[in-house]
Design an enzyme around this catalytic site. Sequence first.
Site, PDB file in Angstrom:
ATOM      1  N   LYS A 260      46.384  39.834  44.469  1.00  0.00           N
ATOM      2  CA  LYS A 260      45.958  40.202  43.108  1.00  0.00           C
ATOM      3  C   LYS A 260      44.240  39.697  43.090  1.00  0.00           C
ATOM      4  O   LYS A 260      44.065  38.705  43.723  1.00  0.00           O
ATOM      5  CB  LYS A 260      46.606  39.456  42.064  1.00  0.00           C
ATOM      6  CG  LYS A 260      46.651  40.021  40.620  1.00  0.00           C
ATOM      7  CD  LYS A 260      47.152  39.081  39.829  1.00  0.00           C
ATOM      8  CE  LYS A 260      46.574  37.742  39.549  1.00  0.00           C
ATOM      9  NZ  LYS A 260      47.012  37.026  38.302  1.00  0.00           N
TER      10      LYS A 260
ATOM     11  N   LYS B  68      52.083  29.051  41.225  1.00  0.00           N
ATOM     12  CA  LYS B  68      51.149  28.297  41.027  1.00  0.00           C
ATOM     13  C   LYS B  68      51.419  26.821  41.452  1.00  0.00           C
ATOM     14  O   LYS B  68      50.451  25.881  42.184  1.00  0.00           O
ATOM     15  CB  LYS B  68      50.586  28.172  39.608  1.00  0.00           C
ATOM     16  CG  LYS B  68      49.757  29.434  39.178  1.00  0.00           C
ATOM     17  CD  LYS B  68      49.214  28.984  37.796  1.00  0.00           C
ATOM     18  CE  LYS B  68      48.412  30.349  37.455  1.00  0.00           C
ATOM     19  NZ  LYS B  68      47.448  29.824  35.888  1.00  0.00           N
TER      20      LYS B  68
ATOM     21  N   LYS C 238      40.325  34.573  39.916  1.00  0.00           N
ATOM     22  CA  LYS C 238      39.272  34.099  39.671  1.00  0.00           C
ATOM     23  C   LYS C 238      38.843  33.097  40.962  1.00  0.00           C
ATOM     24  O   LYS C 238      37.654  32.756  41.002  1.00  0.00           O
ATOM     25  CB  LYS C 238      39.306  33.267  38.542  1.00  0.00           C
ATOM     26  CG  LYS C 238      39.211  34.019  37.097  1.00  0.00           C
ATOM     27  CD  LYS C 238      39.637  33.286  36.173  1.00  0.00           C
ATOM     28  CE  LYS C 238      39.817  34.046  34.635  1.00  0.00           C
ATOM     29  NZ  LYS C 238      40.101  33.344  33.582  1.00  0.00           N
TER      30      LYS C 238
HETATM   31  P1  AMP Z   1      43.839  34.899  32.949  1.00  0.00           P
HETATM   32  O1  AMP Z   1      42.290  35.073  33.386  1.00  0.00           O
HETATM   33  O2  AMP Z   1      44.782  34.485  33.903  1.00  0.00           O
HETATM   34  O3  AMP Z   1      43.956  34.077  31.446  1.00  0.00           O
HETATM   35  O4  AMP Z   1      44.158  36.440  32.428  1.00  0.00           O
HETATM   36  C1  AMP Z   1      44.116  37.054  31.445  1.00  0.00           C
HETATM   37  C2  AMP Z   1      44.016  38.578  31.439  1.00  0.00           C
HETATM   38  O5  AMP Z   1      43.656  39.299  32.210  1.00  0.00           O
HETATM   39  C3  AMP Z   1      45.856  38.582  31.514  1.00  0.00           C
HETATM   40  O6  AMP Z   1      46.250  39.539  30.418  1.00  0.00           O
HETATM   41  C4  AMP Z   1      46.095  39.018  32.682  1.00  0.00           C
HETATM   42  O7  AMP Z   1      46.991  39.720  32.951  1.00  0.00           O
HETATM   43  C5  AMP Z   1      44.778  39.778  33.208  1.00  0.00           C
HETATM   44  N1  AMP Z   1      44.452  39.935  34.499  1.00  0.00           N
HETATM   45  C6  AMP Z   1      43.986  38.820  35.327  1.00  0.00           C
HETATM   46  N2  AMP Z   1      43.782  39.336  36.509  1.00  0.00           N
HETATM   47  C7  AMP Z   1      44.190  40.573  36.429  1.00  0.00           C
HETATM   48  C8  AMP Z   1      44.401  41.436  37.515  1.00  0.00           C
HETATM   49  N3  AMP Z   1      44.018  41.382  38.959  1.00  0.00           N
HETATM   50  N4  AMP Z   1      44.592  42.765  37.142  1.00  0.00           N
HETATM   51  C9  AMP Z   1      45.135  43.089  36.039  1.00  0.00           C
HETATM   52  N5  AMP Z   1      44.978  42.070  34.989  1.00  0.00           N
HETATM   53  C10 AMP Z   1      44.603  41.023  35.239  1.00  0.00           C
END
Ligand code: AMP
Length: 347
Positions: A209, A126, A212
């Site tokens: 990956k 990041k 968002k």
């Molecule tokens: P965040 O949106 O970064 O707060 O992520 C929240 C949860 O979603 C965490 O457990 C991440 O590991 C999971 N997550 C986010 N993006 C992905 C993805 N592309 N594939 C699988 N899990 C994801």
Amino acid sequence: MTDAVQTQSSDAKFAKRVFSGIKPSGGLTLGNYLGAIKRFVDMQSPDFTSIYCVVDLHAITVWQDPAELKTATREVAAGYMAAGIDPSQSILFNQSQVSQHAELGWIFNCVARVGWMNRMTQFKDKAGANAEKVSLGLYAYPSLMAADILLYHATHVPVGDDQKQHVELTRDIASKFNHDFKTDFFPLAEPVIEGPAMRIMNLRDGTRKMSKSGESDMERINMTDDADKIAKKFKKAKTDPEPLPETLGGLKDRPEARNLVDIYAALSDQTSEAVIAEYAGAGWGKFKPALAELAVEKLAPISTEMARLMDDPAEIDRILAKGSDRAREIAAPILDQTYEIVGLLKA
Ligand code: AMP
Ligand code: TRP
């Protein structure tokens, strides 16, 4: 890792308790749904406490527009509920309403070592070349995450693959705290990373990956996308010219194909092997419409329900306030005991 002592296991002394969180930054994607939220729903049970948090203090480690942050916080809460988190069964709340998170986070800043933080790959990704300019909060983020988990003595942490290192660091922080203060106060929480959807990839580039942010909306499915958008994005997803192979091994160097098979598997509650067995030899002309249909069937009702919930933000706020009260009931005594262990005077 490092000098932390890892002798204790989370089983004996601590009852099973599940904690996880999602940041309200940008919108929720199919990666969040399949890698996290859907699994949180599956882990709800009357047999143990499950605690699901909208981690707004984590979101502000990078700039967030204040008005949008509130909306995004409600939207993650709506996403949880639309997908099946029941706020009367699980504790559903937003992090900043329970001030104990920030307080324990500070104590863990004094337990975690700079060398541990320097090894966090997500920070390196990041911050990139910009490491001097990012916030101090972004760097300290994993120790706040450890506080989120340990404030409830959580034993199980369902997350996607990218969070594994942070949950391991949480174990190191718990170990070092227990060792330094000669106690067994904090459990060693286990990451729960299982199933076909631990790493959902970008629909336009199977080596990245799904996230968002990203230039094109076509590379991700948003949890707010309607049926038409969902179908269109899957039909236009990047693939290769080959039909589906007989076994999963045949997808080894075909990241886009592998991703679509994994998504199909997660949406239909099957293994990826079972999906390949069903579609062996099928071309994309057959598989993509089947995937689009399945995705619409599973996801469109969730986006419709999210929109309905978002129409009544006051009700979401009431649910989060109530969840925060319930969270505080568990968190406050654990923080009080931590202060006592550390020797912080409370007269
Ligand atoms: P965040 O949106 O970064 O707060 O992520 C929240 C949860 O979603 C965490 O457990 C991440 O590991 C999971 N997550 C986010 N993006 C992905 C993805 N592309 N594939 C699988 N899990 C994801
Ligand atoms: N760091 C996690 C992410 O970016 C979000 C998070 C914060 C979290 N605190 C947590 C996840 C505690 C699990 C448990 O996805």
